[in-house]
Scaffold this motif. Structure first.
Motif, PDB file in Angstrom:
ATOM      1  N   TYR A 120       0.810  -1.223   0.000  1.00 40.02           N
ATOM      2  CA  TYR A 120       0.000   0.000   0.000  1.00 40.02           C
ATOM      3  C   TYR A 120       0.846   1.276   0.000  1.00 40.02           C
ATOM      4  N   TYR A 121       2.185   1.126   0.170  1.00 36.50           N
ATOM      5  CA  TYR A 121       3.032   2.323   0.147  1.00 36.50           C
ATOM      6  C   TYR A 121       4.479   1.909  -0.125  1.00 36.50           C
ATOM      7  N   THR A 122       5.168   2.675  -0.965  1.00 34.47           N
ATOM      8  CA  THR A 122       6.579   2.430  -1.251  1.00 34.47           C
ATOM      9  C   THR A 122       7.402   3.594  -0.711  1.00 34.47           C
ATOM     10  N   ASP A 216      13.882  -1.366  -0.526  1.00 30.00           N
ATOM     11  CA  ASP A 216      13.468  -2.635  -1.123  1.00 30.00           C
ATOM     12  C   ASP A 216      12.023  -2.944  -0.730  1.00 30.00           C
ATOM     13  N   GLY A 217      11.253  -3.476  -1.686  1.00 23.63           N
ATOM     14  CA  GLY A 217       9.874  -3.838  -1.384  1.00 23.63           C
ATOM     15  C   GLY A 217       9.028  -2.619  -1.108  1.00 23.63           C
ATOM     16  N   GLY A 218       7.889  -2.819  -0.479  1.00 28.22           N
ATOM     17  CA  GLY A 218       6.987  -1.738  -0.114  1.00 28.22           C
ATOM     18  C   GLY A 218       6.263  -2.136   1.157  1.00 28.22           C
ATOM     19  N   TYR A 219       5.554  -1.208   1.765  1.00 27.95           N
ATOM     20  CA  TYR A 219       4.870  -1.491   3.018  1.00 27.95           C
ATOM     21  C   TYR A 219       3.618  -2.328   2.774  1.00 27.95           C
ATOM     22  N   ALA A 220       3.439  -3.344   3.607  1.00 25.03           N
ATOM     23  CA  ALA A 220       2.283  -4.230   3.505  1.00 25.03           C
ATOM     24  C   ALA A 220       1.939  -4.743   4.897  1.00 25.03           C
ATOM     25  N   ILE A 221       0.761  -5.325   5.041  1.00 24.33           N
ATOM     26  CA  ILE A 221       0.340  -5.931   6.301  1.00 24.33           C
ATOM     27  C   ILE A 221       0.851  -7.364   6.347  1.00 24.33           C
ATOM     28  N   ALA A 222       1.443  -7.752   7.467  1.00 22.33           N
ATOM     29  CA  ALA A 222       1.974  -9.107   7.636  1.00 22.33           C
ATOM     30  C   ALA A 222       0.999  -9.962   8.430  1.00 22.33           C
ATOM     31  N   LEU A 223       0.821 -11.206   7.968  1.00 24.59           N
ATOM     32  CA  LEU A 223      -0.049 -12.173   8.643  1.00 24.59           C
ATOM     33  C   LEU A 223       0.677 -13.512   8.748  1.00 24.59           C
ATOM     34  N   PRO A 224       0.205 -14.405   9.616  1.00 26.82           N
ATOM     35  CA  PRO A 224       0.870 -15.711   9.739  1.00 26.82           C
ATOM     36  C   PRO A 224       0.836 -16.475   8.415  1.00 26.82           C
TER      37      PRO A 224
END
Length: 257
Positions: A120-122, A216-224
């Motif tokens: 959702y954001y870089t 590197d990469g972008g912001y995201a929500i982490a889940l199991p």
């Protein structure tokens, strides 16, 4: 007969009152029937997540607003827990939290341990140092002690730079700690995410910053790994990206910095 009618009427009144009370109870406790999801975050990273002590103890910011919107769309209550960034993935995998939203980059290394949603954001990296330090490029970090947040993508970036540049990398749990180390002269510089760094630069006039290459990469929500929530979260996030909700949230918080 009259007595029986009076008793029957009284009984009907009692039943009606009981039913009304049940209805009111269910209506009032509607939200209590929802499942609560616990979000882990490191609330030291404005405008993404932080506590404005002048306003109260609530964790606010971009990630908090996105998480509230996503969980509301999916019919969940939300609880937010503050913890050190370096312990967030461990907290996720040990089931202390249900998901992590903390300006976390979806790197290949992290993907080995968790699942990520849509980005959702870089972001970009920024080198922060004292005004007049002469540090304008990554090469200027030669011989310097550089601070980074423990477990962050900037820590990885600094360690990568240290393979080709003779610099010492030191980690701290919280961004304000890193800023104080620079001001005290124990760090000559720090590498911080650019929008977060800008917030500190506006407050600390004796500091300067220079943007280096994209993170590197972008912001995201982490889940199991394998979580059923990942698909649900992706659907809600994509809807918010498509209809402009994410952009509105980001614009709102950047404009308040």
């Amino acid at each position: 007969m009259k007595k029986q009618w009076i008793l029957l009427s009284a009984l009907l009144v009692l039943i009606a009152g009981f039913l009304a009370a049940c209805g009111s109870s269910e209506e009032a406790g509607g939200d209590n029937d929802k499942k609560t999801l616990v979000m882990g975050t490191s609330a030291d990273y404005p405008p993404f997540e932080y506590i404005d002590t002048a306003q109260g103890e609530e964790i606010i910011g971009i990630d908090a607003d996105i998480a509230k919107a996503v969980t509301e769309k999916l019919g969940y209550n939300l609880e937010i827990k503050d913890m050190d960034f370096g312990g967030l993935i461990q907290a996720l995998n040990s089931e202390q939290v249900d998901f992590v939203a903390s300006a976390m980059s979806a790197t290949d290394e992290r993907k080995e341990n968790v699942d990520f949603t849509e980005i959702y954001y870089t972001s970009k990296h920024m080198i922060i140092s004292k005004e007049g330090s002469g540090i304008e490029t990554a090469e200027d970090l030669e011989g310097k002690t550089v601070g980074v947040q423990l477990g962050s993508i900037q820590e990885t970036k600094a360690n990568d730079l240290a393979e080709g540049i003779d610099m010492k990398v030191e980690s701290r749990n919280r961004i304000p700690e890193i800023i104080q180390e620079i001001k005290a002269g124990r760090f000559e510089a720090a590498i911080i995410e650019d929008t977060v760094a800008q917030g500190f630069l506006e407050k600390e006039k004796d500091l300067a910053g220079v943007t280096i290459e994209d993170a590197d990469g972008g912001y995201a929500i982490a889940l199991p790994k394998g979580s059923e929530l990942t698909e649900e979260f992706n659907k809600a996030l994509q809807e918010m990206i498509d209809n402009g909700e994410i952009e509105d949230i980001i614009t709102k918080w950047f404009s308040e910095q």
